[in-house]
Design a protein around this motif. Structure first.
Motif, PDB file in Angstrom:
ATOM      1  N   ALA A   1       0.830  -1.204   0.000  1.00 41.62           N
ATOM      2  CA  ALA A   1       0.000   0.000   0.000  1.00 41.62           C
ATOM      3  C   ALA A   1       0.859   1.245   0.000  1.00 41.62           C
ATOM      4  O   ALA A   1       2.046   1.212   0.337  1.00 41.62           O
ATOM      5  CB  ALA A   1      -0.911   0.006   1.228  1.00 41.62           C
TER       6      ALA A   1
ATOM      7  N   PHE B  40       0.580   5.152   1.614  1.00 43.97           N
ATOM      8  CA  PHE B  40      -0.054   6.120   2.490  1.00 43.97           C
ATOM      9  C   PHE B  40       0.659   7.443   2.292  1.00 43.97           C
ATOM     10  O   PHE B  40       1.754   7.502   1.721  1.00 43.97           O
ATOM     11  CB  PHE B  40       0.054   5.682   3.957  1.00 43.97           C
ATOM     12  CG  PHE B  40      -0.806   4.495   4.300  1.00 43.97           C
ATOM     13  CD1 PHE B  40      -0.379   3.199   4.018  1.00 43.97           C
ATOM     14  CD2 PHE B  40      -2.035   4.658   4.921  1.00 43.97           C
ATOM     15  CE1 PHE B  40      -1.166   2.096   4.333  1.00 43.97           C
ATOM     16  CE2 PHE B  40      -2.824   3.566   5.239  1.00 43.97           C
ATOM     17  CZ  PHE B  40      -2.393   2.289   4.938  1.00 43.97           C
TER      18      PHE B  40
ATOM     19  N   GLU C 184      -2.714   9.316   5.823  1.00 44.68           N
ATOM     20  CA  GLU C 184      -3.897   9.045   4.990  1.00 44.68           C
ATOM     21  C   GLU C 184      -3.633   7.856   4.082  1.00 44.68           C
ATOM     22  O   GLU C 184      -2.532   7.734   3.525  1.00 44.68           O
ATOM     23  CB  GLU C 184      -4.212  10.254   4.098  1.00 44.68           C
ATOM     24  CG  GLU C 184      -4.531  11.534   4.797  1.00 44.68           C
ATOM     25  CD  GLU C 184      -4.765  12.680   3.811  1.00 44.68           C
ATOM     26  OE1 GLU C 184      -5.210  13.740   4.257  1.00 44.68           O
ATOM     27  OE2 GLU C 184      -4.500  12.493   2.596  1.00 44.68           O
ATOM     28  N   PHE C 185      -4.629   7.030   3.894  1.00 42.59           N
ATOM     29  CA  PHE C 185      -4.549   5.929   2.938  1.00 42.59           C
ATOM     30  C   PHE C 185      -4.631   6.495   1.519  1.00 42.59           C
ATOM     31  O   PHE C 185      -5.430   7.408   1.257  1.00 42.59           O
ATOM     32  CB  PHE C 185      -5.698   4.954   3.174  1.00 42.59           C
ATOM     33  CG  PHE C 185      -5.868   3.932   2.088  1.00 42.59           C
ATOM     34  CD1 PHE C 185      -6.941   4.008   1.209  1.00 42.59           C
ATOM     35  CD2 PHE C 185      -4.966   2.895   1.954  1.00 42.59           C
ATOM     36  CE1 PHE C 185      -7.108   3.073   0.209  1.00 42.59           C
ATOM     37  CE2 PHE C 185      -5.129   1.936   0.959  1.00 42.59           C
ATOM     38  CZ  PHE C 185      -6.208   2.035   0.078  1.00 42.59           C
TER      39      PHE C 185
ATOM     40  N   ALA D 246      -3.946   0.542  -2.285  1.00 45.37           N
ATOM     41  CA  ALA D 246      -3.433  -0.758  -1.853  1.00 45.37           C
ATOM     42  C   ALA D 246      -3.624  -1.769  -2.971  1.00 45.37           C
ATOM     43  O   ALA D 246      -4.546  -1.650  -3.793  1.00 45.37           O
ATOM     44  CB  ALA D 246      -4.144  -1.228  -0.585  1.00 45.37           C
TER      45      ALA D 246
ATOM     46  N   ALA E 160      -8.215   5.493  -2.334  1.00 45.55           N
ATOM     47  CA  ALA E 160      -8.950   6.542  -1.639  1.00 45.55           C
ATOM     48  C   ALA E 160      -9.760   7.321  -2.669  1.00 45.55           C
ATOM     49  O   ALA E 160      -9.334   7.483  -3.819  1.00 45.55           O
ATOM     50  CB  ALA E 160      -7.979   7.467  -0.915  1.00 45.55           C
TER      51      ALA E 160
ATOM     52  N   SER F 174      -5.819  -3.482   2.839  1.00 49.22           N
ATOM     53  CA  SER F 174      -6.534  -2.699   3.840  1.00 49.22           C
ATOM     54  C   SER F 174      -6.198  -1.233   3.692  1.00 49.22           C
ATOM     55  O   SER F 174      -5.128  -0.879   3.205  1.00 49.22           O
ATOM     56  CB  SER F 174      -6.144  -3.190   5.237  1.00 49.22           C
ATOM     57  OG  SER F 174      -6.620  -2.325   6.242  1.00 49.22           O
ATOM     58  N   SER F 175      -7.114  -0.390   4.151  1.00 44.83           N
ATOM     59  CA  SER F 175      -6.862   1.045   4.170  1.00 44.83           C
ATOM     60  C   SER F 175      -6.406   1.511   5.554  1.00 44.83           C
ATOM     61  O   SER F 175      -6.213   2.708   5.761  1.00 44.83           O
ATOM     62  CB  SER F 175      -8.117   1.808   3.755  1.00 44.83           C
ATOM     63  OG  SER F 175      -9.172   1.538   4.666  1.00 44.83           O
ATOM     64  N   SER F 176      -6.252   0.569   6.488  1.00 50.49           N
ATOM     65  CA  SER F 176      -5.860   0.924   7.839  1.00 50.49           C
ATOM     66  C   SER F 176      -4.360   0.754   8.033  1.00 50.49           C
ATOM     67  O   SER F 176      -3.819  -0.333   7.776  1.00 50.49           O
ATOM     68  CB  SER F 176      -6.591   0.041   8.850  1.00 50.49           C
ATOM     69  OG  SER F 176      -6.103   0.265  10.153  1.00 50.49           O
ATOM     70  N   PRO F 177      -3.662   1.781   8.513  1.00 52.73           N
ATOM     71  CA  PRO F 177      -2.217   1.654   8.732  1.00 52.73           C
ATOM     72  C   PRO F 177      -1.868   0.523   9.699  1.00 52.73           C
ATOM     73  O   PRO F 177      -0.799  -0.084   9.584  1.00 52.73           O
ATOM     74  CB  PRO F 177      -1.825   3.010   9.322  1.00 52.73           C
ATOM     75  CG  PRO F 177      -2.905   3.941   8.931  1.00 52.73           C
ATOM     76  CD  PRO F 177      -4.147   3.126   8.839  1.00 52.73           C
TER      77      PRO F 177
ATOM     78  N   TYR G 291      -0.569  -2.928   8.416  1.00 50.35           N
ATOM     79  CA  TYR G 291       0.692  -3.034   7.685  1.00 50.35           C
ATOM     80  C   TYR G 291       1.856  -3.080   8.678  1.00 50.35           C
ATOM     81  O   TYR G 291       2.005  -2.202   9.514  1.00 50.35           O
ATOM     82  CB  TYR G 291       0.844  -1.875   6.701  1.00 50.35           C
ATOM     83  CG  TYR G 291      -0.192  -1.968   5.604  1.00 50.35           C
ATOM     84  CD1 TYR G 291      -1.434  -1.375   5.745  1.00 50.35           C
ATOM     85  CD2 TYR G 291       0.064  -2.701   4.448  1.00 50.35           C
ATOM     86  CE1 TYR G 291      -2.406  -1.497   4.757  1.00 50.35           C
ATOM     87  CE2 TYR G 291      -0.892  -2.831   3.457  1.00 50.35           C
ATOM     88  CZ  TYR G 291      -2.127  -2.222   3.627  1.00 50.35           C
ATOM     89  OH  TYR G 291      -3.079  -2.356   2.653  1.00 50.35           O
TER      90      TYR G 291
END
Length: 122
Positions: free
Chosen positions: A35, A37, A46-47, A50, A61, A103-106, A109
């Motif tokens: 991904a 960010f 911010e995402f 990915a 995003a 995933s868009s969540s840090p 990762y």
């Protein structure tokens, strides 16, 4: 151990394009989802985008959809972010990350690069 190294950042005028690259010299890329960010000045992480292990799944995003494209080359152990129609609000430090799921969540990762600066002048 995964060691991610970003490159390709720089200063560009609004409307221009840049290609960011992220490589893993240790060659474990094909085991991970990857991904990008970013962290704009004075703001949180911010995402951006990915991509799954086989590149079949790609998420973006809303702010970059239709302008940015994420891709990967598991032979070269690299992930790329092609950024087009850049806007001043795209100015940020861009980070590459590797993890187990798309995933868009840090928090999903585990491995992170040190970042590369992108500046867009209006």
């Amino acid at each position: 151990q995964v060691n991610l190294v970003e490159s390709g950042g720089g200063l560009v005028q609004a409307g221009g394009s840049l290609r960011l690259s992220c490589t893993d010299p240790a060659r474990f890329f094909d085991s991970y989802s990857l991904a990008w960010f970013r962290q704009p000045p004075g703001r949180g992480l911010e995402f951006v985008a990915a991509i799954g292990r086989g590149a079949g799944t790609r998420n973006y995003a809303e702010s970059v959809k239709d302008r940015f494209a994420i891709s990967r080359d598991n032979v070269k152990n690299a992930v790329f972010l092609d950024m087009n129609s850049l806007k001043s609000e795209d100015t940020a430090v861009y980070y590459c990350a590797a993890g187990g799921a798309v995933s868009s969540s840090p928090q999903d990762y585990k491995y992170w690069g040190r970042g590369t600066q992108v500046g867009v002048s209006s």
